[in-house]
Design an enzyme around this catalytic site. Sequence first.
Site, PDB file in Angstrom:
ATOM      1  CE1 TYR A   1      -3.069  -2.875   0.224  1.00 41.96           C
ATOM      2  CE2 TYR A   1      -3.682  -2.291   2.565  1.00 41.96           C
ATOM      3  CZ  TYR A   1      -3.480  -3.176   1.238  1.00 41.96           C
ATOM      4  OH  TYR A   1      -4.679  -4.374   1.397  1.00 41.96           O
TER       5      TYR A   1
ATOM      6  CE  LYS B   1     -19.343   8.554  -2.819  1.00 45.20           C
ATOM      7  NZ  LYS B   1     -18.351   9.067  -1.725  1.00 45.20           N
TER       8      LYS B   1
ATOM      9  CD  GLU C   1     -22.891   8.979  10.211  1.00 47.90           C
ATOM     10  OE1 GLU C   1     -23.736   8.100   9.949  1.00 47.90           O
ATOM     11  OE2 GLU C   1     -23.076   9.423  11.361  1.00 47.90           O
TER      12      GLU C   1
END
Length: 332
Positions: A52, A214, A292
């Site tokens: 990564y 979205k 969230e």
Amino acid sequence: MEFRNLGGMKISAISYGNWLTHGSQVEEDTAVLCVQRALEEGITTFDTADVYANTAAETVLGKALAGQRREGLEIFTKVYWPTGPGQHNDHGLSRKHIMESIDASLRRLGTDYVDLYQAHRYDYETPLEETMEAFADVVRSGKAHYIGVSEWRAEEIRAAHALARELHIPLVSNQPQYNMLWRVIEAEVVPTCAELGIQQIVWSPIGQGALTGKYRPGEQPPAGSRATDDKGGAGMISRWMADDILERVQRLVPVAEQAGLSMAQMAIAWTLQNPNVSSAIIGASRPDQVSENVKAAGVVLEAEVMEAIDLALGEVVEADPAKTQSPAKRDF
């Protein structure tokens, strides 16, 4: 936070991962804030990999976790993909690469051991016996407590499990992509792992953001979203950007509303309904996204919600087990 078993170890049902963010998409200060928020929300399990951001993600995570009680954390990393200059021995699952990579990962993470060391893909160019013997030495040296694999096929997992039993080391996990749209592990990998006592730690539970709702069919992606960010996963999310898929995803909006969940929360909770899943990995470019998404922990989706999800998505769900695959050769 809900905690689930991975082998004999307990891990948080929501894990924090930094695949597309730390060291590339977001600045280090923001990455540290995201990790701090994860800790505040009860996440104790953190997943990364040497590849990564070409090792930078491990370094950032190590800095973000510095000062935390090590015994209270579960830190996972992986080996396989090329790192550094990517020369001939800088990748794969050879003994040489594994033994060198674990030491480098520990230095970057600032820890003496990782809780889980994972084979990031299957290596068809290295004998499995060599790979598993190297992992056994990593465990016996105290540099990793458990071993796992990522995106391995059922027959590969079974062969590795047999060798792990012979070597008396704990192979406890597989890390596959798994979400409402991508269910390729359900037919073969999950039944095999359930039989062998191996659990899933799943990545991309919200389809790189496609399952947030979205993105709308016939419209350009919102400015600043992952689909517009080449460093943040635009290539990966592109598979979900077809209008027929996005139209089906929009049918999930009323299902989530009726369940009292955001689309992302419902998507994460959906993966955790599978009894073979120990944890779902979330990423974040802002701390509020962490807050969230952790609300999905402990959520139980009723049978009618699960049925409504299947009905809404219909034929766009990918379930072909042959889609689980590793590179045929190390041509990178």
